[in-house]
Design an enzyme around this catalytic site. Structure first.
Site, PDB file in Angstrom:
ATOM      1  N   CYS A   2       0.913  -1.122  -0.141  1.00 50.45           N
ATOM      2  CA  CYS A   2      -0.096   0.175  -0.063  1.00 50.45           C
ATOM      3  C   CYS A   2       0.962   1.374  -0.067  1.00 50.45           C
ATOM      4  O   CYS A   2       1.911   1.300   0.802  1.00 50.45           O
ATOM      5  CB  CYS A   2      -0.965   0.191   1.448  1.00 50.45           C
ATOM      6  SG  CYS A   2      -2.254  -1.106   1.067  1.00 50.45           S
ATOM      7  N   ARG A  27       4.076  -0.562  -4.752  1.00 50.29           N
ATOM      8  CA  ARG A  27       3.828  -0.920  -3.272  1.00 50.29           C
ATOM      9  C   ARG A  27       2.395  -1.618  -3.146  1.00 50.29           C
ATOM     10  O   ARG A  27       2.012  -2.173  -2.268  1.00 50.29           O
ATOM     11  CB  ARG A  27       3.735   0.544  -2.387  1.00 50.29           C
ATOM     12  CG  ARG A  27       4.951   1.145  -2.319  1.00 50.29           C
ATOM     13  CD  ARG A  27       4.856   2.339  -1.412  1.00 50.29           C
ATOM     14  NE  ARG A  27       4.643   1.825  -0.070  1.00 50.29           N
ATOM     15  CZ  ARG A  27       5.692   1.719   0.764  1.00 50.29           C
ATOM     16  NH1 ARG A  27       6.877   1.924   0.530  1.00 50.29           N
ATOM     17  NH2 ARG A  27       5.420   1.111   2.000  1.00 50.29           N
ATOM     18  N   TRP A  76      -3.016  -2.782  -1.505  1.00 51.53           N
ATOM     19  CA  TRP A  76      -2.519  -4.179  -1.746  1.00 51.53           C
ATOM     20  C   TRP A  76      -3.407  -4.757  -0.642  1.00 51.53           C
ATOM     21  O   TRP A  76      -3.194  -4.584   0.542  1.00 51.53           O
ATOM     22  CB  TRP A  76      -0.948  -4.467  -1.349  1.00 51.53           C
ATOM     23  CG  TRP A  76      -0.566  -5.939  -1.664  1.00 51.53           C
ATOM     24  CD1 TRP A  76      -0.143  -6.386  -2.716  1.00 51.53           C
ATOM     25  CD2 TRP A  76      -0.495  -6.966  -0.577  1.00 51.53           C
ATOM     26  NE1 TRP A  76       0.118  -7.773  -2.519  1.00 51.53           N
ATOM     27  CE2 TRP A  76      -0.365  -8.168  -1.193  1.00 51.53           C
ATOM     28  CE3 TRP A  76      -1.122  -6.936   0.941  1.00 51.53           C
ATOM     29  CZ2 TRP A  76      -0.260  -9.156  -0.357  1.00 51.53           C
ATOM     30  CZ3 TRP A  76      -0.793  -8.239   1.476  1.00 51.53           C
ATOM     31  CH2 TRP A  76      -0.322  -9.173   0.882  1.00 51.53           C
ATOM     32  N   ASN A 102      -2.106   2.437   5.724  1.00 51.93           N
ATOM     33  CA  ASN A 102      -1.238   1.516   5.293  1.00 51.93           C
ATOM     34  C   ASN A 102      -0.750   0.827   6.637  1.00 51.93           C
ATOM     35  O   ASN A 102      -0.472   1.425   7.354  1.00 51.93           O
ATOM     36  CB  ASN A 102      -0.066   1.932   4.639  1.00 51.93           C
ATOM     37  CG  ASN A 102       1.092   0.728   4.327  1.00 51.93           C
ATOM     38  OD1 ASN A 102       0.688  -0.436   4.260  1.00 51.93           O
ATOM     39  ND2 ASN A 102       2.320   1.251   4.137  1.00 51.93           N
ATOM     40  N   GLY A 103      -1.044  -0.691   6.653  1.00 55.20           N
ATOM     41  CA  GLY A 103      -0.978  -1.409   7.891  1.00 55.20           C
ATOM     42  C   GLY A 103      -1.917  -2.214   8.173  1.00 55.20           C
ATOM     43  O   GLY A 103      -3.022  -2.456   7.604  1.00 55.20           O
ATOM     44  N   GLU A 484      17.285 -18.338  -5.263  1.00 54.93           N
ATOM     45  CA  GLU A 484      17.178 -17.069  -5.562  1.00 54.93           C
ATOM     46  C   GLU A 484      16.655 -17.089  -7.269  1.00 54.93           C
ATOM     47  O   GLU A 484      15.572 -16.411  -7.540  1.00 54.93           O
ATOM     48  CB  GLU A 484      18.181 -16.218  -5.421  1.00 54.93           C
ATOM     49  CG  GLU A 484      18.133 -14.765  -6.250  1.00 54.93           C
ATOM     50  CD  GLU A 484      16.806 -13.869  -5.506  1.00 54.93           C
ATOM     51  OE1 GLU A 484      16.316 -14.438  -4.569  1.00 54.93           O
ATOM     52  OE2 GLU A 484      16.519 -12.885  -6.131  1.00 54.93           O
ATOM     53  N   LYS A 488      12.955 -15.795  -8.476  1.00 56.02           N
ATOM     54  CA  LYS A 488      12.964 -15.019  -9.632  1.00 56.02           C
ATOM     55  C   LYS A 488      11.830 -15.401 -10.563  1.00 56.02           C
ATOM     56  O   LYS A 488      10.988 -14.684 -11.165  1.00 56.02           O
ATOM     57  CB  LYS A 488      14.028 -14.578 -10.095  1.00 56.02           C
ATOM     58  CG  LYS A 488      15.080 -13.768  -9.472  1.00 56.02           C
ATOM     59  CD  LYS A 488      14.912 -12.414  -9.449  1.00 56.02           C
ATOM     60  CE  LYS A 488      13.962 -12.141  -8.589  1.00 56.02           C
ATOM     61  NZ  LYS A 488      14.585 -11.529  -6.848  1.00 56.02           N
ATOM     62  N   GLU A 491       8.094 -15.770  -9.429  1.00 55.92           N
ATOM     63  CA  GLU A 491       7.405 -14.790  -9.094  1.00 55.92           C
ATOM     64  C   GLU A 491       6.835 -13.880 -10.319  1.00 55.92           C
ATOM     65  O   GLU A 491       6.010 -13.315 -10.209  1.00 55.92           O
ATOM     66  CB  GLU A 491       8.097 -13.727  -7.810  1.00 55.92           C
ATOM     67  CG  GLU A 491       9.430 -13.331  -8.368  1.00 55.92           C
ATOM     68  CD  GLU A 491      10.142 -12.207  -7.273  1.00 55.92           C
ATOM     69  OE1 GLU A 491       9.385 -11.837  -6.353  1.00 55.92           O
ATOM     70  OE2 GLU A 491      11.137 -12.332  -7.256  1.00 55.92           O
ATOM     71  N   HIS A 507      16.386 -38.268  -2.742  1.00 54.47           N
ATOM     72  CA  HIS A 507      15.706 -38.837  -1.791  1.00 54.47           C
ATOM     73  C   HIS A 507      14.165 -38.369  -1.755  1.00 54.47           C
ATOM     74  O   HIS A 507      13.429 -38.283  -0.832  1.00 54.47           O
ATOM     75  CB  HIS A 507      16.283 -38.188  -0.359  1.00 54.47           C
ATOM     76  CG  HIS A 507      17.560 -38.429  -0.096  1.00 54.47           C
ATOM     77  ND1 HIS A 507      18.076 -39.336   0.306  1.00 54.47           N
ATOM     78  CD2 HIS A 507      18.745 -37.855  -0.200  1.00 54.47           C
ATOM     79  CE1 HIS A 507      19.462 -39.796   0.510  1.00 54.47           C
ATOM     80  NE2 HIS A 507      19.799 -38.488   0.105  1.00 54.47           N
ATOM     81  N   LYS A 607       6.027  -4.439  -3.429  1.00 49.62           N
ATOM     82  CA  LYS A 607       7.194  -4.350  -2.684  1.00 49.62           C
ATOM     83  C   LYS A 607       6.956  -3.690  -1.579  1.00 49.62           C
ATOM     84  O   LYS A 607       5.907  -3.112  -1.133  1.00 49.62           O
ATOM     85  CB  LYS A 607       7.896  -3.196  -3.718  1.00 49.62           C
ATOM     86  CG  LYS A 607       9.603  -3.621  -3.429  1.00 49.62           C
ATOM     87  CD  LYS A 607      10.186  -2.962  -4.718  1.00 49.62           C
ATOM     88  CE  LYS A 607      11.813  -3.212  -4.558  1.00 49.62           C
ATOM     89  NZ  LYS A 607      11.955  -4.489  -5.058  1.00 49.62           N
TER      90      LYS A 607
HETATM   91  C1  F6R Z   1      11.668 -11.160  -4.355  1.00 46.04           C
HETATM   92  C2  F6R Z   1      11.791 -10.129  -3.530  1.00 46.04           C
HETATM   93  C3  F6R Z   1      11.198 -10.168  -2.068  1.00 46.04           C
HETATM   94  C4  F6R Z   1      11.796  -9.459  -0.986  1.00 46.04           C
HETATM   95  C5  F6R Z   1      11.368  -9.697   0.539  1.00 46.04           C
HETATM   96  C6  F6R Z   1      11.969  -8.914   1.581  1.00 46.04           C
HETATM   97  O1  F6R Z   1      12.181 -10.600  -5.711  1.00 46.04           O
HETATM   98  O2  F6R Z   1      11.867  -8.778  -3.900  1.00 46.04           O
HETATM   99  O3  F6R Z   1      11.303 -11.580  -1.816  1.00 46.04           O
HETATM  100  O4  F6R Z   1      13.221  -9.605  -0.919  1.00 46.04           O
HETATM  101  O5  F6R Z   1       9.923  -9.307   0.727  1.00 46.04           O
HETATM  102  O6  F6R Z   1      11.982  -7.492   1.266  1.00 46.04           O
HETATM  103  P1  F6R Z   1      13.108  -6.512   1.873  1.00 46.04           P
HETATM  104  O7  F6R Z   1      14.627  -6.942   1.506  1.00 46.04           O
HETATM  105  O8  F6R Z   1      12.612  -5.085   1.581  1.00 46.04           O
HETATM  106  O9  F6R Z   1      13.066  -6.757   3.428  1.00 46.04           O
END
Ligand code: F6R
Length: 612
Positions: A2, A27, A76, A102-103, A484, A488, A491, A507, A607
């Protein structure tokens, strides 16, 4: 998670709000809305489900709403599905008060039931509307908006960043925060509140980072800050020093691609101020050899990709420090009654510096006496401010939801910290120390070389984009890097994908390998190349299609078995994931592109995860 914005000034608010929301759309992007106070019509609210562009169209780019005071929100969803009614701003029953939030208000149900008993009618399923209705309730009681805000904040539990306007206060924007980010921007044409600086950097660089428990009253010409008892506080101003263009696409089709391409520079910026005359210098931490020797346990705590950085660092730090290093998911750690004490060093890793789980884990560790060191990208963020020590990654603003350049800068900074601690402890030889330092300095150039050949990865992506299940396999650092690569891919392309330690395949997981299954075999970790090779042979024998990532030294051998091979330059083993991950990021990007996905804003994600 948000984005909220507010503006009070001497120009029309709606276009400023829409512009700010557009820059913060990463966001949250399932619905959006704005409220503007008009001279003649009171508070006017426009909100709708969908991306911000729907709202912009419905308001003619904001021109439909006249007034110089307003608030905006990009959502969000947490409480209530994304629809027009659940979108913010939320207004009190009589339309007099509007707010964006937001929250999460944890006791919203109890408060809602109380208000319903008083006859209040709700229009949404959100926790946020409760705050708007409660404000009206207390405002009626005391007749003073600021006092009403204070009363409400004492009743709500949970986390919030709030932007509030009231029709009776034509010149005032009220803001409050607890455990959700909020900054104030002081501009020439007026003042702002926003979830992050990207929303307002076009208008001002002069910001005040609000602290938990603070309340602010903004007019076009003034900013007054109060503590939770309404006692006035002196505001501490900071300057945002990054460039406006850093948060713009600059001709690239997607932020994610731009950010992948920016990695050499971001890594160089993170590293170069910290290596002087061949030594790692961490000006912002003051560890002594005595302190380092007294550390009994090291915890690396984070979420998502930052957690994957921790996974890589565990291998590297244990190698360099000869001390046990535990990697913990923040969301698990915080509720695990962890064995942390004054002798523990807790390193939290976070791009945003606002991830609620990471912050809560850090607080828990502090409560138990541990020393905390934060590795953070966003300057002035909550985690950065609360940690005992902070080291910034200098990746610049990262806009794409899927992290790339922040991940790479975290990785290299963690390597530097590991080396620094190893020197204090005397657990690294001079030769290895020098070799790693010199390899760190060469990383940006080696990354550049990989990025000059993006078309190789694009070619393989065009071959493999139709697969609907992918396995990433590797051992040791390759396994950590695979976690990772797999995240990537899933997602942003929505392809099911898993990362496995190659040795674990037999296993159980190998039963999933059938003719045509795509396996991305990571074999950049030279010490275990032969083992990695055996695993490739095993999955090939079951019909898998294998795309391998390896270094030049092993490419010839690998080409004999794998169906396709991507070659990355070789570096010191500790740093190899910094190079190996780049083609994995590109692979995810190009596969998602082929599948027509919304790369910068993948479904259901956002994000900066400021809710639990
Ligand atoms: C994946 C991604 C997320 C962040 C996670 C932690 O591409 O960006 O998995 O890594 O939400 O976020 P931060 O690093 O901001 O604490």
């Amino acid at each position: 998670m948000c984005g909220i914005i507010g503006f009070v000034g001497r120009e029309e608010a709606a276009p400023v709000l829409l512009d700010g929301l557009e820059r913060m759309e990463y966001r949250g992007y399932d619905s959006a809305g704005i409220a503007v106070r008009s001279e003649t019509k009171g508070l006017q609210v426009r909100k709708c489900k969908g991306r911000l562009k729907v709202l912009a169209e419905r308001t003619c780019g904001g021109r439909d709403l006249k007034g110089t005071l307003g608030i905006g929100h990009t959502r969000w969803a947490t409480h209530g599905e994304p629809n027009d009614l659940n979108a913010h701003p939320h207004v009190s029953e009589n339309g007099r008060i509007a707010l964006v939030h937001n929250g999460i208000i944890e006791n919203y149900l109890e408060l809602k039931e109380h208000l319903i008993r008083q006859g209040v009618q709700f229009t949404s399923e959100t926790d946020s509307e409760v705050v708007a209705q409660l404000l009206e309730f207390h405002y009626r009681e005391c007749g003073n908006m600021l006092e009403a805000v204070g009363r409400v904040l004492r009743r709500i539990e949970g986390s919030y960043a709030l932007g509030i306007i009231c029709a009776d206060y034509p010149n005032a924007l009220i803001a409050a925060r607890k455990d959700s980010p909020l900054i104030i921007g002081c501009g020439e044409t007026g003042n702002f509140v926003a979830s992050d600086a990207t929303a307002i950097i076009r208008y001002t660089r002069d910001v005040i980072y609000m602290e938990d428990g603070q309340i602010a009253v903004l007019t076009a010409d003034s900013v007054d800050l109060f503590d939770d008892e309404m006692l006035p506080l002196e505001a501490r101003h900071s300057t945002v020093d990054w460039d406006v263009s850093a948060a713009e696409k600059g001709g690239y089709a997607h932020f994610m691609f731009k950010e992948i391409m920016e990695q050499p520079e971001a890594v160089a910026k993170t590293v170069s101020p910290r290596i002087r005359e061949g030594r790692v210098v961490l000006d912002d931490v003051h560890f002594t050899a005595e302190y380092a020797r007294g550390i009994s346990r090291i915890f690396l705590i984070a979420c998502g990709s930052s957690y994957h950085v921790g996974q890589v660092s565990k291998y590297n730090w244990e190698r360099l420090l000869r001390r046990p290093v535990q990697v913990e998911l923040a969301s698990e750690f915080r509720y695990s009654d962890p064995l942390v004490d004054e002798k523990s060093l807790v390193v939290v890793i976070s791009q945003s510096g606002e991830t609620l789980d990471t912050m809560a884990a850090m607080r828990e560790a502090k409560r138990r006496g541990a020393r905390t060191l934060a590795v953070v990208n966003v300057v002035g963020s909550s985690i950065a401010r609360e940690a005992d020590d902070v080291l910034y990654t200098w990746a610049g603003p990262e806009i794409a939801v899927a992290t790339t350049k922040a991940y790479s800068t975290q990785l290299v900074l963690m390597d530097l910290i590991g080396l620094y601690l190893a020197e204090l402890l005397g657990t690294v030889t001079g030769e290895e120390y020098d070799a790693i330092v010199s390899a760190v300095l060469s990383l940006p150039e080696q990354m550049r070389r990989i990025l000059e050949h993006v078309q190789d990865v694009q070619y393989f992506a065009s071959h493999y984009f139709h697969h609907d299940s992918v396995f990433f396999i590797g051992r040791n650092l390759d396994y950590a890097m695979g976690l990772e690569g797999s995240l990537k891919l899933k997602e942003i392309s929505y392809i099911h994908s898993e990362a496995y330690a190659s040795g674990e395949l037999k296993h159980g997981t190998i039963s999933l390998i059938e003719p045509g299954t795509l396996v991305v075999a990571l074999s950049t970790y030279g010490a275990l190349f032969d083992k990695a090779m055996s695993n490739v042979v095993e999955v090939k024998a079951r019909g898998a299609e294998v795309l391998a990532v390896t270094t030049g030294r092993f490419s010839e051998k690998m080409e004999k078995t794998a169906d396709a091979v991507l070659v990355v330059p070789e570096t010191h083993p500790v740093l190899q994931p910094s190079l190996g991950v780049v083609p994995l990021q590109l692979f995810a990007y190009y596969v998602a592109l082929q599948r027509g996905c919304d790369i910068d804003k993948p479904r259901n994600l956002a994000k900066s995860v400021t809710v639990e």
